[in-house]
Design a protein around this motif. Structure first.
Motif, PDB file in Angstrom:
ATOM      1  N   LEU A  23       0.851  -1.192   0.000  1.00  0.00           N
ATOM      2  CA  LEU A  23       0.000   0.000   0.000  1.00  0.00           C
ATOM      3  C   LEU A  23       0.886   1.240   0.000  1.00  0.00           C
ATOM      4  CD1 LEU A  23      -2.523  -1.177   2.723  1.00  0.00           C
ATOM      5  CD2 LEU A  23      -2.824  -1.235   0.237  1.00  0.00           C
ATOM      6  N   GLU A  24       0.273   2.401  -0.201  1.00  0.00           N
ATOM      7  CA  GLU A  24       1.029   3.657  -0.191  1.00  0.00           C
ATOM      8  C   GLU A  24       1.760   3.851   1.134  1.00  0.00           C
ATOM      9  OE1 GLU A  24      -1.847   6.657  -1.008  1.00  0.00           O
ATOM     10  OE2 GLU A  24      -2.238   5.929  -3.022  1.00  0.00           O
ATOM     11  N   THR A  25       1.214   3.312   2.210  1.00  0.00           N
ATOM     12  CA  THR A  25       1.820   3.484   3.535  1.00  0.00           C
ATOM     13  C   THR A  25       3.004   2.553   3.774  1.00  0.00           C
ATOM     14  OG1 THR A  25       0.174   1.943   4.405  1.00  0.00           O
ATOM     15  CG2 THR A  25      -0.323   4.294   4.597  1.00  0.00           C
ATOM     16  N   ASP A  26       3.234   1.587   2.897  1.00  0.00           N
ATOM     17  CA  ASP A  26       4.346   0.653   3.052  1.00  0.00           C
ATOM     18  C   ASP A  26       5.617   1.234   2.429  1.00  0.00           C
ATOM     19  OD1 ASP A  26       2.864  -1.363   4.343  1.00  0.00           O
ATOM     20  OD2 ASP A  26       2.109  -2.072   2.425  1.00  0.00           O
ATOM     21  N   GLN A  27       6.120   2.301   3.016  1.00  0.00           N
ATOM     22  CA  GLN A  27       7.320   2.952   2.516  1.00  0.00           C
ATOM     23  C   GLN A  27       8.557   2.317   3.158  1.00  0.00           C
ATOM     24  OE1 GLN A  27       7.277   5.386   0.131  1.00  0.00           O
ATOM     25  NE2 GLN A  27       5.082   4.983   0.028  1.00  0.00           N
ATOM     26  N   TRP A  28       9.551   1.991   2.340  1.00  0.00           N
ATOM     27  CA  TRP A  28      10.750   1.328   2.865  1.00  0.00           C
ATOM     28  C   TRP A  28      11.474   2.193   3.873  1.00  0.00           C
ATOM     29  CZ3 TRP A  28       9.903  -3.284   2.123  1.00  0.00           C
ATOM     30  CH2 TRP A  28       9.402  -3.769   0.932  1.00  0.00           C
ATOM     31  N   ILE A  29      11.469   3.493   3.675  1.00  0.00           N
ATOM     32  CA  ILE A  29      12.194   4.376   4.595  1.00  0.00           C
ATOM     33  C   ILE A  29      11.594   4.295   6.000  1.00  0.00           C
ATOM     34  CG2 ILE A  29      10.867   6.499   4.180  1.00  0.00           C
ATOM     35  CD1 ILE A  29      13.720   7.856   4.022  1.00  0.00           C
ATOM     36  N   ASN A  30      10.289   4.041   6.097  1.00  0.00           N
ATOM     37  CA  ASN A  30       9.634   3.920   7.405  1.00  0.00           C
ATOM     38  C   ASN A  30       9.668   2.492   7.924  1.00  0.00           C
ATOM     39  OD1 ASN A  30       8.918   6.628   7.231  1.00  0.00           O
ATOM     40  ND2 ASN A  30       6.980   6.162   6.239  1.00  0.00           N
ATOM     41  N   ARG A  31       9.513   1.516   7.037  1.00  0.00           N
ATOM     42  CA  ARG A  31       9.415   0.110   7.434  1.00  0.00           C
ATOM     43  C   ARG A  31      10.780  -0.507   7.681  1.00  0.00           C
ATOM     44  NH1 ARG A  31       9.856  -4.836   5.044  1.00  0.00           N
ATOM     45  NH2 ARG A  31       8.413  -6.450   5.695  1.00  0.00           N
ATOM     46  N   GLY A  32      11.727  -0.216   6.792  1.00  0.00           N
ATOM     47  CA  GLY A  32      13.034  -0.845   6.856  1.00  0.00           C
ATOM     48  C   GLY A  32      12.974  -2.276   6.332  1.00  0.00           C
ATOM     49  N   PHE A  33      14.114  -2.886   6.211  1.00  0.00           N
ATOM     50  CA  PHE A  33      14.219  -4.260   5.745  1.00  0.00           C
ATOM     51  C   PHE A  33      14.568  -5.163   6.917  1.00  0.00           C
ATOM     52  CE2 PHE A  33      15.313  -2.028   1.757  1.00  0.00           C
ATOM     53  CZ  PHE A  33      14.457  -2.670   0.882  1.00  0.00           C
ATOM     54  N   GLN A  84      -6.264   1.853  -7.704  1.00  0.00           N
ATOM     55  CA  GLN A  84      -7.341   1.727  -6.733  1.00  0.00           C
ATOM     56  C   GLN A  84      -7.312   0.288  -6.225  1.00  0.00           C
ATOM     57  OE1 GLN A  84      -9.091   4.332  -5.624  1.00  0.00           O
ATOM     58  NE2 GLN A  84      -7.682   5.432  -6.943  1.00  0.00           N
ATOM     59  N   THR A  85      -7.355   0.134  -4.920  1.00  0.00           N
ATOM     60  CA  THR A  85      -7.302  -1.192  -4.308  1.00  0.00           C
ATOM     61  C   THR A  85      -8.554  -1.403  -3.461  1.00  0.00           C
ATOM     62  OG1 THR A  85      -6.194  -0.364  -2.324  1.00  0.00           O
ATOM     63  CG2 THR A  85      -4.778  -1.062  -4.165  1.00  0.00           C
ATOM     64  N   TRP A  86      -8.772  -2.629  -3.042  1.00  0.00           N
ATOM     65  CA  TRP A  86      -9.886  -2.889  -2.120  1.00  0.00           C
ATOM     66  C   TRP A  86      -9.677  -2.087  -0.845  1.00  0.00           C
ATOM     67  CZ3 TRP A  86     -14.106  -4.594  -4.009  1.00  0.00           C
ATOM     68  CH2 TRP A  86     -14.090  -5.438  -5.108  1.00  0.00           C
ATOM     69  N   HIS A  87      -8.430  -1.948  -0.429  1.00  0.00           N
ATOM     70  CA  HIS A  87      -8.134  -1.161   0.771  1.00  0.00           C
ATOM     71  C   HIS A  87      -8.564   0.291   0.580  1.00  0.00           C
ATOM     72  CE1 HIS A  87      -5.512   1.451   3.205  1.00  0.00           C
ATOM     73  NE2 HIS A  87      -5.775   0.565   4.142  1.00  0.00           N
ATOM     74  N   ASP A  92     -12.269   4.741   1.652  1.00  0.00           N
ATOM     75  CA  ASP A  92     -13.168   5.778   1.156  1.00  0.00           C
ATOM     76  C   ASP A  92     -14.596   5.565   1.654  1.00  0.00           C
ATOM     77  OD1 ASP A  92     -10.965   6.785  -0.119  1.00  0.00           O
ATOM     78  OD2 ASP A  92     -11.538   6.084  -2.108  1.00  0.00           O
ATOM     79  N   LEU A  93     -15.009   4.309   1.757  1.00  0.00           N
ATOM     80  CA  LEU A  93     -16.334   4.015   2.323  1.00  0.00           C
ATOM     81  C   LEU A  93     -16.399   4.461   3.785  1.00  0.00           C
ATOM     82  CD1 LEU A  93     -17.074   0.507   0.811  1.00  0.00           C
ATOM     83  CD2 LEU A  93     -18.302   2.635   0.314  1.00  0.00           C
ATOM     84  N   ALA A  94     -15.333   4.223   4.535  1.00  0.00           N
ATOM     85  CA  ALA A  94     -15.310   4.644   5.943  1.00  0.00           C
ATOM     86  C   ALA A  94     -15.401   6.166   6.055  1.00  0.00           C
ATOM     87  CB  ALA A  94     -14.045   4.127   6.632  1.00  0.00           C
TER      88      ALA A  94
END
Length: 149
Positions: A23-33, A84-87, A92-94
């Motif tokens: 997802l857009e929130t899965d950024q490597w700089i934040n998550r790391g390896f 566009q993903t199910w997520h 958007d529904l929420a």
């Protein structure tokens, strides 16, 4: 993502995704390896390509990639594609549901101790009733929500 080479040339290496359908929130700089991720990425790539001026390379969502120049100068453009993903639909529904007073209501006391089947059917009914009440408006609103173009 599309990598469009404008000037010079660039060698690209790519590895299959560490996270399936990130997802857009899965950024490597934040998550790391993890150590396992790092060992795989430090190993041989799953794909390599050299692109020159006028070439375009497509990398599917989530592929880890690295590029370096093969000439004195190099210039490329990265063109991201936001799918566009199910997520994103559920998010958007929420957002849309927040305007319905029934959805904004407080949760009933003792919810944490509720039978999971009863809780599931209660949530299903609440959501189904909301969709039935706002179906026509909902479609129009989702088309106009931020990020929907």
């Amino acid at each position: 993502m599309f990598l469009a080479q404008v000037q010079g040339a660039k060698q690209w290496a790519a590895w299959t995704p560490v996270i399936r359908d990130p997802l857009e929130t899965d950024q490597w700089i934040n998550r790391g390896f993890t150590r396992q991720d790092r060992d795989r990425i430090d190993g041989p790539p799953d794909f390599t390509a050299t692109i020159a001026a006028g070439d375009v390379l497509y990398l599917p969502r989530g592929w880890v990639h690295s590029g370096h120049t093969t000439t004195d100068h190099s210039f490329h453009l990265t063109i991201g594609v936001h799918l566009q993903t199910w997520h994103s639909l559920l998010r958007d529904l929420a957002i849309a549901a927040a305007e319905d007073p029934a959805i904004r209501g407080a949760l009933p006391p003792g919810l944490a101790r509720a039978d999971p089947d009863v809780l599931g059917s209660t949530v299903h009914k609440l959501f189904s009733d909301w969709v039935a009440r706002s179906q026509a408006d909902l479609i129009r609103r989702l088309i106009r929500l931020p990020g929907r173009g």
